[in-house]
Scaffold this active site. Structure first.
Site, PDB file in Angstrom:
ATOM      1  N   ALA A 110      34.741  33.341  35.639  1.00 22.79           N
ATOM      2  CA  ALA A 110      34.526  34.712  36.128  1.00 22.79           C
ATOM      3  C   ALA A 110      33.526  35.456  35.235  1.00 22.79           C
ATOM      4  O   ALA A 110      32.588  34.852  34.715  1.00 22.79           O
ATOM      5  CB  ALA A 110      35.867  35.434  36.244  1.00 22.79           C
ATOM      6  N   SER A 111      33.761  36.746  35.016  1.00 29.62           N
ATOM      7  CA  SER A 111      32.765  37.585  34.332  1.00 29.62           C
ATOM      8  C   SER A 111      32.638  37.301  32.849  1.00 29.62           C
ATOM      9  O   SER A 111      31.767  37.871  32.183  1.00 29.62           O
ATOM     10  CB  SER A 111      33.107  39.062  34.546  1.00 29.62           C
ATOM     11  OG  SER A 111      32.979  39.408  35.904  1.00 29.62           O
ATOM     12  N   THR A 112      33.491  36.431  32.293  1.00 31.13           N
ATOM     13  CA  THR A 112      33.356  36.112  30.869  1.00 31.13           C
ATOM     14  C   THR A 112      32.035  35.402  30.568  1.00 31.13           C
ATOM     15  O   THR A 112      31.599  35.380  29.414  1.00 31.13           O
ATOM     16  CB  THR A 112      34.517  35.236  30.372  1.00 31.13           C
ATOM     17  OG1 THR A 112      34.540  34.012  31.111  1.00 31.13           O
ATOM     18  CG2 THR A 112      35.843  35.966  30.520  1.00 31.13           C
TER      19      THR A 112
END
Length: 635
Positions: free
Chosen positions: A327-329
């Site tokens: 995801a956004s990591t």
């Protein structure tokens, strides 16, 4: 007329007597020669053969298993120990009737049918020399030892043998990392070197126990013993001492491990914390876990079935084998790629109405904030975790650049030096998709890869590693558990990695500042959860990974979904920013958003590790300044 008198012929008698004596002597010589010849044949010609047969009847070579190496944490706390144990063993060559003896034993101590079956299986499958004992029952109680000892003289070939059994004092907190040992099974037996494992019945199954099996094992010793007709040892003639296995000290910090487990608070998930300077793994948590001790001598079928069928999957190592959408990591890593390739500049802006659409397509790729963030640049896109900006950046980069740069950070590659059960994750590419699915790569797949969704998968270990490399401004460190050992151990990576050198070092500072604002700025996605009253500067990034797809015109509503379909919460971070001492990755399965589920977990772990150290460093610095101020100046 007188009769004639006949006298004895002494000469003739002497000849007869001498003839008989000669014959007797000849026969005696012949018999003596035969006897001497036979003795010579037996004592000289057949000496080696008969001597060996004699010794085999009287003298036996008994293997002495080595003491398995111990495992410690970074502070010297014992993680894997060897405890004394007593086993009941049988030497079948000394037993006239094995089945009768087994029934006799059954009358003396409790003996399960399963134990008898396992004994016969070991007897049948394990290579061994004649008169070598085979264990029947492990871990005898004091009462059982006493009962066997009283009746031992009635049962030939039955004896109680001392042994060391593996024990894990910390129970379930390190099971997935340290692993456990267990009895050698049939498949392993076929592959093992019988000389190395003579008299050894256990082998490392998972974790450190398996990875360092060769070093932990040690070297088998031998006893040359004289036995009587019943197989009892009369005396030891010679002995070669076994060489103990290598003791290992790991980077793992047990207090930090316990705090990490407590921070998850019963939720399913994983935590990996590393030292960016050394690559040492400080904590490695996979929850839920299980106690490894019952596995050492064979866990019961029901107990194992309960673990195997548990929907929470405690046997699953989420930390190194769990593959999740990052995801956004991954946005900080995509940002470095965008800056270094010139696909964007720090000042480039994208307008976000709440969605992104590819040219000439109707499908909308939505931002997590329904109404959008308006105009955003690279820094703000990281701070507020804007999806639209990274959809656009991913398309500008293209899948080839995305694949190249993300792999430079270790995504999709096994990079840990000594974590045996690490999965590679997946950094998709055109070649991968064509090879696996026989389909071309589509632009829409590039778009969602830019926010860590789609085909892309990463393990918590990989995310922690990538974060440590980021904290080191591209300098590569390989994750490792081993800190030191009593014997030298050389470790080499399966996939050598190169340092990441960017065209402008300021790019690192830009991304650091954006990640700092994620935590410390009011607009940051993690600020209200972890950024207030924080006594050090942290760089972080939240992530929320979808588990189930949402239709174009629908909204995600967790209340309408089963818990197993809720989003995964993720967080990566390192601290302090100016001197990184710890990097962390957290995944909370079905926990919801990364800011609410994973970030608070990370904050607790970082606090526990950093605050005492920062206080200690401050005290040492103050003492140093005081000493310097009290030193007289020259001249």
């Amino acid at each position: 007329m007188t009769d004639s008198v006949t006298f004895k012929d002494h000469s003739k008698e002497n000849r007869i007597f001498n003839s008989r004596i000669l014959k007797a002597v000849i026969i005696l010589v012949i018999l003596t020669g035969i006897l001497i010849s036979r003795i010579f044949y037996l004592q000289v010609v057949l000496y080696d053969e008969l001597s060996t047969e004699s010794d085999e009847n009287r003298i036996h070579l008994k293997p002495i298993p080595p003491i398995r190496g111990l495992i410690y944490d970074t502070n010297g706390l014992l993680l894997a120990d060897n405890k004394p144990s007593f086993n009941l063993s049988l030497t079948v060559e000394r037993i006239p009737d094995l089945d009768k003896t087994l029934q006799d034993i059954k009358q003396i101590i409790p003996l399960q049918d399963e134990e008898i079956a396992q004994f016969k299986k070991r007897l049948r499958n394990k290579p061994r020399k004649p008169f070598e004992s085979v264990p029947l029952k492990f871990r005898l109680t004091e009462e059982e030892i006493a009962r066997i000892s009283v009746n031992e003289h009635l049962m030939a070939g039955v004896e109680v043998e001392a042994d060391l059994i593996r024990f894990y004092p910390q129970g379930d907190i390190y099971t997935h990392t340290i692993g456990y040992v267990q009895n050698i099974n049939d498949q392993e037996q076929k592959k093992l070197d019988n000389k190395k494992y003579k008299g050894v019945s256990i082998i490392g199954k998972i974790g450190v126990e398996r990875f360092y099996e060769e070093q932990l094992l040690g070297k088998v010793g031998y006893q040359e013993v004289e036995v009587n007709a019943r197989g009892r040892v009369l005396r030891v003639l010679d002995q070669q001492e076994p060489i103990p296995g290598t003791d290992l000290t790991l980077y793992l910090d047990t207090e930090l491990q316990k705090i990490s487990i407590a921070a998850l608070d019963g939720q399913r998930g994983a935590i990996v914390a590393m030292d960016p300077k050394t690559g040492g793994i400080l904590a490695m948590v996979s929850e839920p876990s299980y106690d490894p001790n019952p596995f050492v001598r064979g866990i019961g079928f029901k107990a194992y079935a309960a673990l195997l069928n548990d929907p929470a999957r405690p046997l699953y190592n989420r930390a190194s084998s769990g593959e999740y959408p990052p995801a956004s990591t991954i946005k900080p890593f995509v940002a470095i790629a965008g800056l270094d390739t010139g696909s964007v500049t720090p000042s480039n802006q994208v307008f976000d109405p709440g969605w992104y659409r590819l040219p000439n397509q109707k499908r909308l790729y939505r931002n997590w904030k329904r109404g959008g963030h308006g105009w955003v640049n690279l820094e703000r896109a990281i701070v507020v975790s804007n999806d639209t900006y990274f959809y656009d950046l991913a398309l500008k980069l293209g899948i080839d650049n995305l694949h190249d740069y993300l792999q430079r950070f270790g995504v999709g590659i096994r990079t840990a030096l000594d974590v045996g059960e690490q999965r590679p994750g997946l950094m998709p590419s055109r070649e991968w998709k064509m090879g696996v699915r026989n389909l071309p790569w589509f632009p829409g797949e590039t778009v969602i890869t830019g926010i860590g969704q789609g085909f892309m998968k990463a393990t918590p270990l990989q995310l922690a590693t990538a974060t440590a490399v980021l904290a080191n401004k591209g300098k590569w460190i390989y994750p490792r558990l081993l800190k030191s050992s009593t014997n030298p151990i050389e470790l080499a990576p399966d996939h050598p990695m190169k340092d990441i050198v960017v065209s402008n070092p300021e790019y690192w500072k830009l991304v650091y500042e954006a990640m700092r604002k994620v935590v410390h700025d009011r607009s940051g996605t993690a600020h209200y959860r972890i950024g207030r009253n924080i006594p050090y500067t942290m760089a972080g990034k939240t992530g929320t990974a979808q588990v189930v797809g949402i239709k174009q015109n629908e909204r995600y509503d967790a209340s309408k979904l089963a818990k197993i379909h809720h989003d995964h919460g993720l967080f990566i971070g390192f601290a302090p920013i100016d001197d990184p001492q710890i990097a962390i990755a957290v995944v909370v399965e079905n926990g919801g958003g990364g800011s609410s589920a994973a970030a608070p977990v990370a904050r607790k772990v970082l606090d526990a590790y950093l605050i005492p150290r920062l206080k200690k460093q401050a005290i040492e610095q103050a003492k140093k300044l005081e000493r310097n101020s009290n030193t007289p100046s020259s001249g």
